[in-house]
Scaffold this active site. Sequence first.
Site, PDB file in Angstrom:
ATOM      1  N   CYS A 168      -0.057  25.378   0.414  1.00 40.11           N
ATOM      2  CA  CYS A 168      -0.483  24.350   1.214  1.00 40.11           C
ATOM      3  C   CYS A 168      -1.618  23.638   1.116  1.00 40.11           C
ATOM      4  O   CYS A 168      -2.128  22.905   1.785  1.00 40.11           O
ATOM      5  CB  CYS A 168      -0.653  25.300   2.883  1.00 40.11           C
ATOM      6  SG  CYS A 168       0.877  25.827   3.453  1.00 40.11           S
ATOM      7  N   PHE A 219       7.721  26.564   9.630  1.00 40.46           N
ATOM      8  CA  PHE A 219       7.504  25.713   8.572  1.00 40.46           C
ATOM      9  C   PHE A 219       8.551  24.526   8.924  1.00 40.46           C
ATOM     10  O   PHE A 219       9.665  24.854   9.357  1.00 40.46           O
ATOM     11  CB  PHE A 219       7.912  26.199   7.155  1.00 40.46           C
ATOM     12  CG  PHE A 219       6.741  26.943   6.719  1.00 40.46           C
ATOM     13  CD1 PHE A 219       5.601  26.487   6.297  1.00 40.46           C
ATOM     14  CD2 PHE A 219       6.811  28.422   6.456  1.00 40.46           C
ATOM     15  CE1 PHE A 219       4.533  27.342   5.666  1.00 40.46           C
ATOM     16  CE2 PHE A 219       5.707  29.140   6.068  1.00 40.46           C
ATOM     17  CZ  PHE A 219       4.567  28.753   5.423  1.00 40.46           C
ATOM     18  N   HIS A 312      -6.097  22.055   7.892  1.00 37.60           N
ATOM     19  CA  HIS A 312      -4.692  22.469   7.444  1.00 37.60           C
ATOM     20  C   HIS A 312      -4.197  23.747   8.684  1.00 37.60           C
ATOM     21  O   HIS A 312      -4.709  24.659   8.891  1.00 37.60           O
ATOM     22  CB  HIS A 312      -4.502  23.224   6.294  1.00 37.60           C
ATOM     23  CG  HIS A 312      -3.015  23.665   6.016  1.00 37.60           C
ATOM     24  ND1 HIS A 312      -1.898  22.888   6.295  1.00 37.60           N
ATOM     25  CD2 HIS A 312      -2.696  24.952   5.959  1.00 37.60           C
ATOM     26  CE1 HIS A 312      -0.825  23.633   5.950  1.00 37.60           C
ATOM     27  NE2 HIS A 312      -1.310  25.120   5.870  1.00 37.60           N
ATOM     28  N   ASN A 345       4.305  23.629  10.270  1.00 30.32           N
ATOM     29  CA  ASN A 345       3.427  23.434   9.040  1.00 30.32           C
ATOM     30  C   ASN A 345       4.334  23.074   7.989  1.00 30.32           C
ATOM     31  O   ASN A 345       5.403  23.555   7.479  1.00 30.32           O
ATOM     32  CB  ASN A 345       2.960  24.797   8.829  1.00 30.32           C
ATOM     33  CG  ASN A 345       1.963  25.243   7.615  1.00 30.32           C
ATOM     34  OD1 ASN A 345       2.363  24.313   6.583  1.00 30.32           O
ATOM     35  ND2 ASN A 345       1.667  26.225   7.443  1.00 30.32           N
TER      36      ASN A 345
END
Length: 404
Positions: A168, A219, A312, A345
């Site tokens: 990530c 995700f 993030h 994400n």
Amino acid sequence: MGSAPANVGEMWRARRADGPATVLAIGTANPASCVTRDEFPDFYFRATKSEHLTGLKDKFKRVSQRLGVERRYLHHTEELLAAHPEIIDNSAPSLDVRMDIVKTAVPELSAKASRKAIAEWGRPATDITHLVVTTNSGAHIPGVDFQLISLLGLRPDVRRSMLYLNGCYAGAAALRLAKDLAENNRGARVLVVCAEITVILFSAPEEGNFQTLVNQGLFGDGAAAIIVGSDPVMNNPIERPLFEIMAATQTIIPNSEDAIVMYLTKVGYGGKISTRENPVLIGDNIERCLADTFEPLGIFCSDWNDMFWAVHPGSSAILDKVDAVLKLKPEKLAPSRRVLSENGNMFGATVLFILDELRRGMDKGEHGELPEWGVMTAFGPGLTVETIALHRCGARPVENVDVA
Ligand SMILES: CC(C)(COP(=O)(O)OP(=O)(O)OC[C@H]1O[C@@H](n2cnc3c(N)ncnc32)[C@H](O)[C@@H]1OP(=O)(O)O)[C@@H](O)C(=O)NCCC(=O)NCCSC(=O)CC(=O)O
């Protein structure tokens, strides 16, 4: 030798840009198919023929509620999974079929985001001099970078860098690399592309496998493209500078090498994410990472609310921890929370979506007046932390910032 410049130093300096690397355009793209948090448990347990696991489905709903994701875009539809039954069989080798899917899907989604960035930039694709591409979705040679040459009509001599499997932090790492390329090559225009298609980590639910529940609830798929170059107005008045990239650092959090581990297996991604430890590790180390990035610029921030933020969103628990440690006002991480909520994400692409969200808010007058200085920070395996100091273009002069 004939008429070589007198001095190697002058020769070296003439090849370098005068000013900092600057974000000149941003484009994002998602696959067409969108699933909401309410719809997804039925989709997931039906598509994987797991409807008999009613207790696990209830648990999946509880975990999903904690992750902060309302909707996501996914390349894998029920039809695609039905056409490739090995993907939903956790004991059948399925890496080849997953790799075949991402081999075309990742370049196509990358091209979609890139076309938007290039259109906004306003210059021809052939003016791109460097290409930095990153993905965790597959590892092919020639790779996504190579495919993009023909998909976008880039020059065959564009200088390519392909970053596979950076987790990530990949988007921020790609921007860090673009900064160095732009500042060290006068006139360079770097296209940064970060794309993720998570069919590579799709797996059926299993009792006792908490990781799978987190992966499926968290995700999502997306691609972001950013054009970076130095000296925009001087080079070409058509370019619109958005953010200057003033510093970019990378560091490893001590004793955290097992916190996020990912590797390719015959059934797609294997590995482990230490979901309870990660928020704590990030919270314990974020202030040091910020200081190591900003202090060399002479910026000693006493209130992090003086900055804008692109963090993030590993999950909402991670954002909550950053909020608490840095004592941020709720609006500071609102762009990060919104991107997580609306897209999931998307690994490294997520922070680039947040940068897009920030500048859109800036254009629409949302988020109040965006502060002059901002932070992009992303975490991933290592635990690696990338931290970028951003300066909003057209902002008031540096002297007005909280500098000790
Ligand atoms: C996983 C979480 C959503 C769980 O949230 P909470 O801890 O608030 O929830 P909770 O305690 O109420 O737990 C909800 C249910 O999950 C169970 N549960 C929670 N943590 C568990 C664990 N580690 N192992 C097994 N079960 C667990 C609880 O028992 C409970 O079950 P029951 O309901 O049955 O009692 C959160 O901890 C989280 O977001 N952690 C950070 C995630 C993370 O590391 N993201 C980074 C992604 S990787 C990334 O972004 C970078 C990269 O990939 O490179």
